[in-house]
Design an enzyme around this catalytic site. Structure first.
Site, PDB file in Angstrom:
ATOM      1  N   GLY A 154       0.880  -1.492   0.104  1.00 12.95           N
ATOM      2  CA  GLY A 154      -0.030   0.013   0.006  1.00 12.95           C
ATOM      3  C   GLY A 154       0.943   1.319  -0.135  1.00 12.95           C
ATOM      4  O   GLY A 154       2.009   1.413   0.294  1.00 12.95           O
ATOM      5  N   CYS A 155       0.354   2.265  -0.281  1.00  5.65           N
ATOM      6  CA  CYS A 155       0.860   3.820  -0.407  1.00  5.65           C
ATOM      7  C   CYS A 155       1.410   4.157   0.956  1.00  5.65           C
ATOM      8  O   CYS A 155       2.714   4.749   1.052  1.00  5.65           O
ATOM      9  CB  CYS A 155       0.096   4.734  -1.281  1.00  5.65           C
ATOM     10  SG  CYS A 155      -1.494   5.093  -0.394  1.00  5.65           S
ATOM     11  N   PHE A 156       0.656   4.054   1.936  1.00  7.55           N
ATOM     12  CA  PHE A 156       1.139   4.455   3.162  1.00  7.55           C
ATOM     13  C   PHE A 156       2.222   3.436   3.793  1.00  7.55           C
ATOM     14  O   PHE A 156       3.140   3.753   4.450  1.00  7.55           O
ATOM     15  CB  PHE A 156      -0.070   4.632   4.204  1.00  7.55           C
ATOM     16  CG  PHE A 156      -0.931   5.767   3.990  1.00  7.55           C
ATOM     17  CD1 PHE A 156      -0.453   7.197   4.189  1.00  7.55           C
ATOM     18  CD2 PHE A 156      -2.162   5.573   3.807  1.00  7.55           C
ATOM     19  CE1 PHE A 156      -1.180   8.045   4.116  1.00  7.55           C
ATOM     20  CE2 PHE A 156      -2.993   6.683   3.698  1.00  7.55           C
ATOM     21  CZ  PHE A 156      -2.591   7.887   3.773  1.00  7.55           C
ATOM     22  N   PRO A 159       6.711   3.591   2.678  1.00 10.14           N
ATOM     23  CA  PRO A 159       7.532   4.624   3.426  1.00 10.14           C
ATOM     24  C   PRO A 159       7.620   4.350   4.865  1.00 10.14           C
ATOM     25  O   PRO A 159       8.809   4.571   5.358  1.00 10.14           O
ATOM     26  CB  PRO A 159       6.924   6.052   3.097  1.00 10.14           C
ATOM     27  CG  PRO A 159       5.541   5.904   3.030  1.00 10.14           C
ATOM     28  CD  PRO A 159       5.328   4.834   2.222  1.00 10.14           C
TER      29      PRO A 159
END
Ligand SMILES: NC(=O)c1ccc[n+]([C@@H]2O[C@H](COP(=O)([O-])OP(=O)(O)OC[C@H]3O[C@@H](n4cnc5c(N)ncnc54)[C@H](OP(=O)(O)O)[C@@H]3O)[C@@H](O)[C@H]2O)c1
Length: 351
Positions: A154-156, A159
């Site tokens: 996922g995008c969160f 990072p």
């Protein structure tokens, strides 16, 4: 450089935000050819009609086909970018036919028992969950090369896990609990119109959502445990901000004795010395989503706050780049023995 190996790719969900970005990236990829474009409600329309920015490309007048039709195609890999729950229904038939799969959604990222609680459905293909590889190349690259099924992160979580894993593995931060604050631009919500993501609701507004039940919470915990052997507890609060692209995450965790900004930064630098898309900022540097826009880059930064005994670990990326489509192409490169950076930008578009 001409590549002798050209991979035949199907994009299922080519009508969506993330799927459209996958197609855009693959149009510029020298060793991949898109041979199938699949959609749900948009099947029958052309790619260019659904995504006007792709109208003038060689695929612009291709008609989007139904998802069923993918089975009749000679695909080497199918990239899924469908609404939650749909990949778990459609991917197994292709996998059983020998097609490798990269799924941009959350359908293959967790253990089976987590799905009713976090995604609201009973997983229909738990056997494939056990065989899926979490597609974060910087941590699990060795397993991705041979994977049949890659669960693109996922995008969160991307990072967050990249920033925390090396520090947790070396015991430089304490795992319980870790507080994660996330900000996302509105393209993270996909392209279906809604009041909550409309211009009137989002312009000059910053607001949290889905607290404390966002589905990326168990994904962060699971990926960190897999990558480090340490079991962290994560408290995650995402926010919607009025930009189009970009994810910014800030993690707060208790600092181990003797750690400094220099020692945390050095740990991240060593971990990602050979990672072409990860940029660890020097002490004093501050991550910025804008510098990653349109690329597969992720910026990381670690700061020790000795006054409070906390570590602050921040990350920034383009949710459609390293947070979705870019990372999927990076995984495709690894799966087919291609150079990891092929077809991908390592620096963002600025200003
Ligand atoms: N947007 C991001 O930044 C981002 C980042 C990381 C991961 N992802 C993941 O990528 C996937 C797609 O997200 P998105 O943002 O691109 O959403 P989107 O713009 O709303 O696109 C959704 C796609 O799923 C298809 N679809 C909708 N309902 C379906 C159903 N019942 N069965 C099968 N297909 C269906 C749509 O097809 P039609 O339009 O033809 O109906 C469209 O192609 C999601 O799993 C999301 O979590 C997105």
């Amino acid at each position: 450089m001409a590549h002798t190996r050209v991979v035949s790719v199907g994009v299922l969900g080519a009508s969506g935000t993330a799927g459209g970005e996958v197609v855009r990236l693959l149009l510029g990829h020298p060793a991949a050819r898109v041979v199938f474009l699949g959609a749900e409600g948009s099947a029958g329309r052309t790619l260019g009609a659904v995504h006007p920015h792709l109208a003038g490309t060689p695929l612009g007048s291709e008609v989007l086909r139904t998802l069923e039709e993918a089975q009749a195609e000679a695909l080497e890999v199918a990239i899924f970018a469908l609404a939650h729950g749909a990949s778990a229904r459609w991917a197994p038939a292709l996998l059983e036919g020998g097609v490798r799969v990269i799924d941009l959604g959350g359908d293959f990222r967790l253990d089976a028992e987590a799905y009713p609680e976090w995604y609201g459905f009973e997983h229909p293909a738990p056997g494939w969950l056990e065989r899926s590889v979490y597609g974060l190349p910087e941590l699990f690259g060795g397993s991705i090369a041979d994977a049949e099924l890659v669960a693109n992160p996922g995008c969160f979580p991307t990072p967050v896990v990249l920033g925390l894993a090396p520090l947790l593995a070396e015991g430089r931060i304490d795992p319980s609990p870790i507080v994660v604050d996330g900000k996302t631009g509105i393209s993270g919500a996909g392209r279906s119109p809604s009041e909550a993501t409309s211009f009137v609701a989002t312009e000059e507004s910053v607001r949290p959502y889905r607290v404390p039940r966002h589905q990326h919470t168990p994904e962060m915990e699971r990926a960190l445990a897999l990558g480090t052997g340490v079991d962290p507890a994560v408290s995650f609060v995402p926010h919607l901000v009025p930009s189009v692209r970009g994810v910014l995450t800030t993690c707060y965790a208790p600092l181990a004795a003797g750690e400094t900004t220099d020692s945390l930064t050095d740990c991240l630098r060593r971990a990602y010395a050979a990672a072409p898309f990860v940029r660890v900022l020097p002490p004093g540097g501050m991550v910025d989503t804008k510098r990653t826009r349109g690329s597969n880059a992720v910026e990381l930064q670690a700061v020790a706050d000795p006054r409070t005994g906390m570590a602050v670990v921040a990350g920034a990326l383009d949710n459609l780049g390293k947070g979705a489509a870019g990372q999927a192409v990076q995984n495709l490169n690894l799966m087919f023995g291609l150079p990891e950076t092929l077809g991908l930008a390592t620096t963002g578009v600025y200003p």
